[in-house]
Design an enzyme around this catalytic site. Structure first.
Site, short mmCIF file in Angstrom:
data_model
loop_
_atom_site.label_atom_id
_atom_site.label_comp_id
_atom_site.label_asym_id
_atom_site.label_seq_id
_atom_site.Cartn_x
_atom_site.Cartn_y
_atom_site.Cartn_z
CB ILE A 107 35.08 64.52 48.04
CG1 ILE A 107 34.00 65.81 48.06
CG2 ILE A 107 35.53 64.23 46.87
CD1 ILE A 107 33.46 65.54 47.37
CD GLU A 108 33.64 59.64 53.89
OE1 GLU A 108 33.84 57.85 53.63
OE2 GLU A 108 33.10 59.97 54.14
N GLY A 109 36.12 59.83 48.42
CA GLY A 109 36.85 58.78 46.88
C GLY A 109 36.62 59.74 46.43
#
Length: 146
Positions: A107-109
Site C-alpha cells: 500500500i503505497e498511497g
C-alpha cells in the site's frame, strides 16, 4: 491485484496486471480478471520446491483502497476465494487449483480506512483453514524519516 473494485467488471471484481505474463481475460464480463495457467503451474512448482508464494495487493499505481470497513470485508472475502483457500468463486480463480500461501500488502498511497478490517477478516478466513498456514505480509512506506 492493483484495482480492488474494478467498475469495468461484473460485480466490480478486482482487476489484475501481471505485466504481460498473463493477459487472457476470464470472460467478457470479467475483462480484467485473468485466467493464468502458466502462472498456476509456476506456483505449484515453486510450492513443490518448498517456496511460499504470495500475491501483492496494491502497488505504485492502480485504483485500490476502501471507502469503509464493509468494502474491506468484502474484498478480504474475495481475495480468500480467488487466490487463497476459499471456494465460493472457483470458476473465477485466476490460478485454477493453485492455492497461494498469502498476500503482501504493498500500500503505497491513499487512506488507511479499512485495512484493519481487511486484515482481520482475511486472518479469520486463514485461521479457519487448518490445511496450511497462511501469511499476511506488508511493505510499509515511510516517506518521512523518524
Amino acid at each position: 491485484m492493483h484495482v480492488f473494485f474494478d467498475a469495468r467488471q461484473k460485480d466490480s471484481m478486482p482487476g489484475m496486471n501481471f505485466a504481460f505474463h498473463c493477459e487472457t481475460p476470464l470472460s467478457q464480463e470479467y475483462p480484467f480478471l485473468l485466467r493464468c495457467p502458466k502462472i498456476e503451474a509456476g506456483i505449484k512448482e515453486c510450492q513443490a520446491r518448498g517456496k511460499q508464494v504470495l500475491l501483492s495487493l496494491g502497488g505504485a499505481t492502480g485504483g485500490y483502497g476502501f471507502k469503509n470497513d464493509a468494502e474491506a470485508k468484502l474484498f478480504a472475502q474475495r481475495v480468500w476465494d480467488l487466490v487463497l483457500g476459499g471456494d465460493k468463486l472457483k470458476k473465477l480463480r485466476p490460478f485454477g487449483s493453485a492455492v497461494l500461501d498469502g498476500v503482501d500488502l504493498d500500500i503505497e498511497g491513499g487512506s488507511h480506512i479499512g485495512y484493519t478490517q481487511f486484515t482481520r477478516t482475511l486472518r479469520r478466513c486463514m485461521d479457519a483453514d487448518h490445511s496450511k498456514t497462511y501469511i499476511i505480509a506488508a511493505a510499509p512506506q515511510c516517506p518521512f524519516p523518524d
